[in-house]
Design an enzyme around this catalytic site. Structure first.
Site, mmCIF file in Angstrom:
data_model
loop_
_atom_site.group_PDB
_atom_site.id
_atom_site.type_symbol
_atom_site.label_atom_id
_atom_site.label_comp_id
_atom_site.label_asym_id
_atom_site.label_seq_id
_atom_site.Cartn_x
_atom_site.Cartn_y
_atom_site.Cartn_z
ATOM 1 N N TYR A 126 -48.560 58.190 -42.310
ATOM 2 C CA TYR A 126 -48.472 59.551 -42.847
ATOM 3 C C TYR A 126 -49.807 59.967 -43.423
ATOM 4 C CZ TYR A 126 -47.636 63.168 -46.344
ATOM 5 O OH TYR A 126 -47.724 64.309 -47.096
ATOM 6 N N CYS A 138 -46.749 51.821 -40.617
ATOM 7 C CA CYS A 138 -47.547 50.751 -40.015
ATOM 8 C C CYS A 138 -46.684 49.630 -39.452
ATOM 9 C CB CYS A 138 -48.567 50.205 -41.006
ATOM 10 S SG CYS A 138 -49.690 51.468 -41.636
ATOM 11 N N ARG A 171 -56.763 55.598 -32.498
ATOM 12 C CA ARG A 171 -57.051 54.497 -33.428
ATOM 13 C C ARG A 171 -56.063 53.359 -33.209
ATOM 14 N NH1 ARG A 171 -52.796 54.157 -36.509
ATOM 15 N NH2 ARG A 171 -51.695 56.033 -37.161
ATOM 16 N N GLY A 181 -53.291 50.525 -34.581
ATOM 17 C CA GLY A 181 -52.200 50.586 -35.547
ATOM 18 C C GLY A 181 -50.993 51.345 -35.022
ATOM 19 N N ILE A 205 -60.161 55.059 -43.087
ATOM 20 C CA ILE A 205 -59.241 54.570 -44.111
ATOM 21 C C ILE A 205 -58.489 55.743 -44.745
ATOM 22 C CG2 ILE A 205 -60.728 52.589 -44.599
ATOM 23 C CD1 ILE A 205 -61.572 54.022 -47.209
ATOM 24 N N ALA A 206 -57.345 55.423 -45.332
ATOM 25 C CA ALA A 206 -56.556 56.408 -46.076
ATOM 26 C C ALA A 206 -56.050 55.745 -47.347
ATOM 27 C CB ALA A 206 -55.385 56.911 -45.234
#
Length: 204
Positions: free
Chosen positions: A70, A166, A64, A66, A149-150
């Protein structure tokens, strides 16, 4: 929806299989809601200097976009496998829709999530500071999306101390629980999927 913690390699394998099926027309699109055991993932832009404690948790390289983030219990991860080939082939719109999906879900619980120029993710004001409450990590293969997403519902925020989340060192990380909002995960998931339909269904 997963009731148990899903090992990260298993999640990646499942996503790869589904993306292949979507590309081949043998599997439908999929939004998969999971929680992982405590771990860090490194995106394609990860700087090794931002892994502050390499021995704290397992670290997984991932395709991904980025940097380091975590994942762990109390964090709702939504892996999103959509066919953008049938949805306009607009990656910017897709990312904007992911952001709006998070914002709308948080608003259901009275939390004002916002975008910030030059910073990926969704941010909230907390005790006079701006803190990140949700992250995005996207990958696209032949116009089929995966990763996703998280959103921090109620994770152990102390685990973020092992990384520069990030790549942003001058802003904190927060959760719905730290903001005083504590829905059960099942309740949160209902709001999440309702917001998903409102944002994405018209593009199906």
């Amino acid at each position: 929806m997963a009731a148990d913690l899903v090992p990260y390699p298993d999640a990646v394998q499942s996503m790869e299989q589904r993306v292949k099926g979507i590309r081949e027309g043998t599997a439908p699109e999929w939004v998969w809601l999971v929680e992982h055991p405590p771990l860090y993932t490194a995106g394609t832009s990860a700087d090794p200097n931002e892994l502050l404690d390499p021995d704290k948790l397992p670290v997984f390289q991932t395709g991904r976009g980025g940097r380091y983030t975590y994942h762990g219990p109390g964090q709702r991860i939504a892996y999103v496998m959509l066919d953008l080939g049938t949805r306009g082939r607009d990656l910017r719109l897709y990312v904007a829709n992911l952001e709006q999906w998070i914002i709308d879900t948080l608003a259901t619980f009275g939390i004002r999530g916002e975008r910030r120029e030059g910073r990926i993710g969704i941010w909230v004001a907390h005790n006079g500071m701006e803190k990140k409450i949700a992250a995005l990590g996207v990958r696209v293969r032949h116009w089929v999306t995966f990763h996703g997403i998280a959103i921090n519902v109620d994770p152990d925020l102390g685990q973020y101390q092992g990384i520069v989340p990030c790549g942003i060192a001058d802003h904190g990380v927060t959760s719905m629980a730290e903001l005083g909002v504590t829905p059960a995960m099942a309740e949160f998931d209902l709001a999440l999927m309702e917001a998903f339909r409102n944002v994405f269904e018209q593009k199906s």
